[in-house]
Write a protein that holds these residues in place. Structure first.
Motif, PDB file in Angstrom:
ATOM      1  N   TRP A   1       0.838  -1.206   0.000  1.00 47.74           N
ATOM      2  CA  TRP A   1       0.000   0.000   0.000  1.00 47.74           C
ATOM      3  C   TRP A   1       0.878   1.263   0.000  1.00 47.74           C
ATOM      4  CZ3 TRP A   1      -0.814   3.728   3.939  1.00 47.74           C
ATOM      5  CH2 TRP A   1      -1.857   4.633   3.680  1.00 47.74           C
ATOM      6  N   VAL A   2       1.899   1.282   0.856  1.00 50.80           N
ATOM      7  CA  VAL A   2       2.812   2.432   0.933  1.00 50.80           C
ATOM      8  C   VAL A   2       3.537   2.609  -0.401  1.00 50.80           C
ATOM      9  CG1 VAL A   2       4.938   3.292   2.026  1.00 50.80           C
ATOM     10  CG2 VAL A   2       3.091   2.375   3.439  1.00 50.80           C
ATOM     11  N   THR A   3       3.992   1.512  -0.981  1.00 53.14           N
ATOM     12  CA  THR A   3       4.697   1.571  -2.258  1.00 53.14           C
ATOM     13  C   THR A   3       3.786   2.102  -3.364  1.00 53.14           C
ATOM     14  OG1 THR A   3       6.101  -0.274  -1.610  1.00 53.14           O
ATOM     15  CG2 THR A   3       5.990   0.223  -3.953  1.00 53.14           C
ATOM     16  N   SER A   4       2.553   1.605  -3.392  1.00 59.26           N
ATOM     17  CA  SER A   4       1.634   2.066  -4.447  1.00 59.26           C
ATOM     18  C   SER A   4       1.315   3.551  -4.284  1.00 59.26           C
ATOM     19  CB  SER A   4       0.364   1.240  -4.471  1.00 59.26           C
ATOM     20  OG  SER A   4      -0.417   1.480  -3.319  1.00 59.26           O
ATOM     21  N   ARG A   5       1.168   4.006  -3.027  1.00 60.89           N
ATOM     22  CA  ARG A   5       0.944   5.449  -2.789  1.00 60.89           C
ATOM     23  C   ARG A   5       2.138   6.251  -3.258  1.00 60.89           C
ATOM     24  NH1 ARG A   5      -2.795   8.014   1.065  1.00 60.89           N
ATOM     25  NH2 ARG A   5      -1.099   9.513   1.043  1.00 60.89           N
ATOM     26  N   GLY A   6       3.323   5.740  -3.004  1.00 60.31           N
ATOM     27  CA  GLY A   6       4.545   6.416  -3.455  1.00 60.31           C
ATOM     28  C   GLY A   6       4.612   6.481  -4.963  1.00 60.31           C
ATOM     29  N   HIS A   7       4.243   5.391  -5.613  1.00 59.29           N
ATOM     30  CA  HIS A   7       4.240   5.363  -7.074  1.00 59.29           C
ATOM     31  C   HIS A   7       3.204   6.328  -7.641  1.00 59.29           C
ATOM     32  CE1 HIS A   7       7.193   2.260  -7.667  1.00 59.29           C
ATOM     33  NE2 HIS A   7       6.536   1.378  -6.904  1.00 59.29           N
ATOM     34  N   VAL A   8       2.045   6.370  -7.004  1.00 60.81           N
ATOM     35  CA  VAL A   8       0.995   7.290  -7.453  1.00 60.81           C
ATOM     36  C   VAL A   8       1.469   8.734  -7.304  1.00 60.81           C
ATOM     37  CG1 VAL A   8      -1.304   8.188  -6.899  1.00 60.81           C
ATOM     38  CG2 VAL A   8      -0.936   5.725  -7.077  1.00 60.81           C
ATOM     39  N   ARG A   9       2.065   9.037  -6.149  1.00 63.69           N
ATOM     40  CA  ARG A   9       2.590  10.398  -5.936  1.00 63.69           C
ATOM     41  C   ARG A   9       3.677  10.732  -6.950  1.00 63.69           C
ATOM     42  NH1 ARG A   9       3.225  10.965   0.447  1.00 63.69           N
ATOM     43  NH2 ARG A   9       1.207  11.889   0.854  1.00 63.69           N
ATOM     44  N   ALA A  10       4.575   9.799  -7.164  1.00 64.99           N
ATOM     45  CA  ALA A  10       5.663  10.029  -8.122  1.00 64.99           C
ATOM     46  C   ALA A  10       5.109  10.235  -9.534  1.00 64.99           C
ATOM     47  CB  ALA A  10       6.646   8.864  -8.103  1.00 64.99           C
ATOM     48  N   ALA A  11       4.129   9.421  -9.904  1.00 66.70           N
ATOM     49  CA  ALA A  11       3.523   9.555 -11.228  1.00 66.70           C
ATOM     50  C   ALA A  11       2.811  10.894 -11.360  1.00 66.70           C
ATOM     51  CB  ALA A  11       2.549   8.412 -11.491  1.00 66.70           C
ATOM     52  N   ARG A  12       2.092  11.301 -10.310  1.00 67.54           N
ATOM     53  CA  ARG A  12       1.387  12.585 -10.319  1.00 67.54           C
ATOM     54  C   ARG A  12       2.390  13.739 -10.434  1.00 67.54           C
ATOM     55  NH1 ARG A  12      -2.155  12.375  -5.752  1.00 67.54           N
ATOM     56  NH2 ARG A  12      -3.446  11.097  -7.077  1.00 67.54           N
ATOM     57  N   LEU A  13       3.450  13.666  -9.657  1.00 72.26           N
ATOM     58  CA  LEU A  13       4.478  14.704  -9.685  1.00 72.26           C
ATOM     59  C   LEU A  13       5.152  14.761 -11.053  1.00 72.26           C
ATOM     60  CD1 LEU A  13       6.095  16.833  -8.127  1.00 72.26           C
ATOM     61  CD2 LEU A  13       7.650  15.001  -7.413  1.00 72.26           C
ATOM     62  N   GLN A  14       5.457  13.606 -11.613  1.00 73.95           N
ATOM     63  CA  GLN A  14       6.074  13.558 -12.931  1.00 73.95           C
ATOM     64  C   GLN A  14       5.127  14.141 -13.989  1.00 73.95           C
ATOM     65  OE1 GLN A  14       7.161   9.623 -14.186  1.00 73.95           O
ATOM     66  NE2 GLN A  14       8.565  10.385 -15.757  1.00 73.95           N
ATOM     67  N   ALA A  15       3.840  13.845 -13.878  1.00 78.41           N
ATOM     68  CA  ALA A  15       2.863  14.387 -14.819  1.00 78.41           C
ATOM     69  C   ALA A  15       2.781  15.919 -14.701  1.00 78.41           C
ATOM     70  CB  ALA A  15       1.493  13.766 -14.591  1.00 78.41           C
ATOM     71  N   GLU A  16       2.811  16.419 -13.469  1.00 78.42           N
ATOM     72  CA  GLU A  16       2.757  17.869 -13.263  1.00 78.42           C
ATOM     73  C   GLU A  16       4.000  18.553 -13.825  1.00 78.42           C
ATOM     74  OE1 GLU A  16       2.142  18.444  -9.083  1.00 78.42           O
ATOM     75  OE2 GLU A  16       0.096  17.653  -9.154  1.00 78.42           O
ATOM     76  N   ILE A  17       5.156  17.950 -13.587  1.00 78.59           N
ATOM     77  CA  ILE A  17       6.406  18.509 -14.109  1.00 78.59           C
ATOM     78  C   ILE A  17       6.391  18.490 -15.632  1.00 78.59           C
ATOM     79  CG2 ILE A  17       8.885  18.088 -14.304  1.00 78.59           C
ATOM     80  CD1 ILE A  17       8.796  17.169 -11.355  1.00 78.59           C
ATOM     81  N   SER A  18       5.935  17.404 -16.200  1.00 76.03           N
ATOM     82  CA  SER A  18       5.851  17.286 -17.658  1.00 76.03           C
ATOM     83  C   SER A  18       4.888  18.320 -18.238  1.00 76.03           C
ATOM     84  CB  SER A  18       5.402  15.876 -18.038  1.00 76.03           C
ATOM     85  OG  SER A  18       5.232  15.758 -19.420  1.00 76.03           O
ATOM     86  N   LYS A  19       3.753  18.490 -17.581  1.00 76.12           N
ATOM     87  CA  LYS A  19       2.765  19.480 -18.039  1.00 76.12           C
ATOM     88  C   LYS A  19       3.350  20.889 -17.965  1.00 76.12           C
ATOM     89  CE  LYS A  19      -1.830  21.262 -17.054  1.00 76.12           C
ATOM     90  NZ  LYS A  19      -2.978  21.219 -16.157  1.00 76.12           N
ATOM     91  N   ALA A  20       4.048  21.200 -16.876  1.00 77.98           N
ATOM     92  CA  ALA A  20       4.662  22.523 -16.728  1.00 77.98           C
ATOM     93  C   ALA A  20       5.728  22.746 -17.793  1.00 77.98           C
ATOM     94  CB  ALA A  20       5.256  22.680 -15.331  1.00 77.98           C
ATOM     95  N   ALA A  21       6.517  21.721 -18.075  1.00 72.91           N
ATOM     96  CA  ALA A  21       7.558  21.838 -19.105  1.00 72.91           C
ATOM     97  C   ALA A  21       6.933  22.040 -20.482  1.00 72.91           C
ATOM     98  CB  ALA A  21       8.442  20.606 -19.101  1.00 72.91           C
ATOM     99  N   GLN A  22       5.853  21.313 -20.770  1.00 70.61           N
ATOM    100  CA  GLN A  22       5.165  21.469 -22.051  1.00 70.61           C
ATOM    101  C   GLN A  22       4.567  22.868 -22.176  1.00 70.61           C
ATOM    102  OE1 GLN A  22       2.363  18.240 -22.081  1.00 70.61           O
ATOM    103  NE2 GLN A  22       3.830  16.791 -22.941  1.00 70.61           N
TER     104      GLN A  22
END
Length: 172
Positions: free
Chosen positions: A21-42
């Motif tokens: 559960w902790v790992t999946s939450r971490g992955h979700v957070r990382a994916a969300r953060l990566q998506a936000e960074i990608s969106k900001a860069a675009q």
């Protein structure tokens, strides 16, 4: 010992579920953060492209105004004052036609500019074009000589050159 084994197995299972559960939450957070960074860069890339396009459009319009200004010496060389005045009136009408897109692209470039130096450079080009136009009106009215046009034209091209430099500095 059987109860201890069951207890250890339950604890191990619960730990595995919790870790998952902790790992999946971490992955979700990382994916969300990566998506936000990608969106900001675009978005930053898109804004940069829009800014460059607006600068290029304004510089193109400034050069198209310059093409019209290059027609002026032949008009100014006309000896007959009546004919010269009539040709200057026609020439100024043509400048007003070109002025609309020039003004529009200036406003767009100013809106998208990142630095105050680029905004000021756009404003200087705009003001210099007005000075050239007003000088032609004064020449047509006999208020001033043809040298006023050449002085104003030099200021115009200096302003266009300064705009190009300001844009290059902003983009670097």
């Amino acid at each position: 010992m059987g109860d201890t084994g069951l207890w250890i197995a339950g604890l191990t299972g619960a730990t595995a579920v919790l870790a998952s559960w902790v790992t999946s939450r971490g992955h979700v957070r990382a994916a969300r953060l990566q998506a936000e960074i990608s969106k900001a860069a675009q978005e930053e890339t898109r804004q940069g492209e829009v800014r460059r396009a607006s600068y290029l459009a304004f510089l193109e319009q400034a050069h198209l105004m310059g093409v019209e200004f290059r027609q002026t010496p032949s008009v100014l060389s006309i000896e007959d004052q009546q004919h010269r005045r009539a040709r200057l009136a026609e020439h100024r009408a043509r400048l007003r036609e070109v002025y609309g897109p020039f003004r529009h692209t200036c406003q767009v470039a100013t809106v998208h500019a990142r630095s105050s130096s680029a905004i000021e450079a756009c404003d200087r080009v705009f003001a210099a074009s007005r000075t050239v136009y007003m000088a032609l009106g004064d020449i047509a009215d006999g208020v001033t000589g043809a040298s006023a046009f050449y002085t104003a034209l030099d200021q115009y091209w200096t302003a266009v050159d300064s705009l190009g430099k300001a844009v290059r500095l902003e983009e670097s």
